[in-house]
Design an enzyme around this catalytic site. Structure first.
Site, PDB file in Angstrom:
ATOM      1  CG  ASP A 167      60.312  31.875  21.068  1.00  8.78           C
ATOM      2  OD1 ASP A 167      59.089  32.001  21.266  1.00  8.78           O
ATOM      3  OD2 ASP A 167      60.952  30.838  21.315  1.00  8.78           O
ATOM      4  CG  LEU A 223      66.622  48.926   8.171  1.00 12.50           C
ATOM      5  CD1 LEU A 223      67.840  48.003   8.209  1.00 12.50           C
ATOM      6  CD2 LEU A 223      66.146  49.238   9.589  1.00 12.50           C
ATOM      7  CG  HIS A 261      51.500  38.938  21.910  1.00 15.90           C
ATOM      8  ND1 HIS A 261      52.541  38.121  21.529  1.00 15.90           N
ATOM      9  CD2 HIS A 261      50.446  38.104  22.153  1.00 15.90           C
ATOM     10  CE1 HIS A 261      52.147  36.854  21.536  1.00 15.90           C
ATOM     11  NE2 HIS A 261      50.880  36.828  21.922  1.00 15.90           N
TER      12      HIS A 261
END
Length: 242
Positions: free
Chosen positions: A18, A129, A35
Site C-alpha cells: 500500500d 521460493l 506504481h
C-alpha cells in the site's frame, strides 16, 4: 563441543503493498510513477526473501476492488504487469522461484492470462521460493467461489455434505495446497486487511508499517521477520508462563 544452531523455520510472508499513490503525491508525481517505483520494491523484496527464512511470499498486487479505479490507471497497471511478467520471468526461473497467481482470471485481459499460465507452467517445479501474486483478488470473492465449487461437487455426487470440513473447504480456495501465511505485513500506515486472505490469515501475525510501499526494503522485511520471531503464537490456546 559446539553444536550447530537449527535452521530457522521457513515462513510464509504475505504483503499488502500500500502507498504507491501517496508516495507519488508526496513528490508531486503522477500516481503511475508510484506504481513504477513499487515494481522496484517488489524486486528488492523478492531478493531479500530468497536470503531470509522465507518459503512463500504472497503479494497483494491488484484487488477485485481496484477495478473501480479510473480506466487510465487500470491500463497503466496492466501494462506494468505485462512488463513485469515478461522481463522478470527468466531470471526468477533461473533463481528457482515458483510463480503462482491467485484471483479471478476471467476478469483479466486474455494476453495477461496467457502470460500467467506460461509463468506457472515454466516454474512449477521450482522450490527455492514460491512467489504468489494476488491479481483481481478478493477474500470474500474467493470464499464465495469455494462455496460454489463445493455445492457443484455435492450436486455431481463427487462429495458428501457430511465430508465437508475446514480442510476440504480450504482445498477449494485459490490457495489450495499452500501453507497459510505466518505473517501479514501492510505498508503505508493503514491498519486493515482490505479483503486479503480472509480465511488463510485466521492465525497470522500482523505488522503494520508507516513506510510507503515504494520505500520498502529488504531491511524492512528482515526487521518484520525479527519482530515476528519474538512473538508467541498460541492458536487460541493458553500457554503457561513460569
Amino acid at each position: 563441543m559446539s553444536m550447530d544452531k537449527p535452521a530457522p523455520e521457513k515462513l510464509h510472508i504475505a504483503v499488502i503493498m500500500d502507498g504507491n499513490g501517496r508516495w507519488a503525491a508526496g513528490r508531486g508525481l503522477p500516481r503511475t510513477m508510484g506504481h513504477r517505483a513499487g515494481i522496484e520494491a517488489v524486486r528488492r523484496t523478492i531478493k531479500a526473501a530468497r536470503e531470509l527464512p522465507v518459503s512463500h511470499l504472497t503479494l497483494y498486487s491488484f484487488s477485485a476492488e481496484n477495478w473501480r479505479r479510473p480506466m487510465t490507471e487500470i491500463e497503466e497497471l496492466m501494462q506494468l504487469l505485462r512488463f513485469y511478467l515478461r522481463s522478470e520471468l527468466a531470471s526468477m526461473h533461473k533463481e528457482g522461484i515458483r510463480v503462482r497467481i491467485i484471483g479471478d482470471r476471467k476478469a483479466l485481459p486474455p494476453d495477461i492470462v496467457d502470460l500467467i499460465e506460461h509463468a506457472e507452467e515454466l516454474t512449477q517445479d521450482n522450490n527455492v521460493l514460491t512467489l504468489t501474486l494476488a491479481l483481481s483478488y478478493g477474500g470474500r470473492q474467493e470464499i464465495t467461489a469455494a462455496a460454489r465449487g463445493l455445492a457443484k461437487a455435492v450436486e455431481r455426487g463427487q462429495l458428501q455434505v457430511d465430508a465437508i470440513d475446514e480442510h476440504v473447504l480450504q482445498s477449494f480456495l485459490y490457495t489450495g495446497g499452500m501453507p497459510d501465511p505466518d505473517l501479514v505485513i501492510r505498508t503505508s500506515g493503514e491498519k486493515r486487511i482490505s479483503n486479503f486472505l480472509l480465511w488463510q490469515s485466521a492465525y497470522a501475525e500482523f505488522i503494520f508499517l508507516d513506510v510507503h510501499w515504494p520505500d520498502f526494503s529488504g531491511e524492512h522485511l528482515a526487521q518484520a521477520i525479527a519482530e515476528f520471531q519474538k512473538r508467541e503464537r498460541r492458536y487460541g490456546a493458553t500457554v503457561g508462563r513460569g
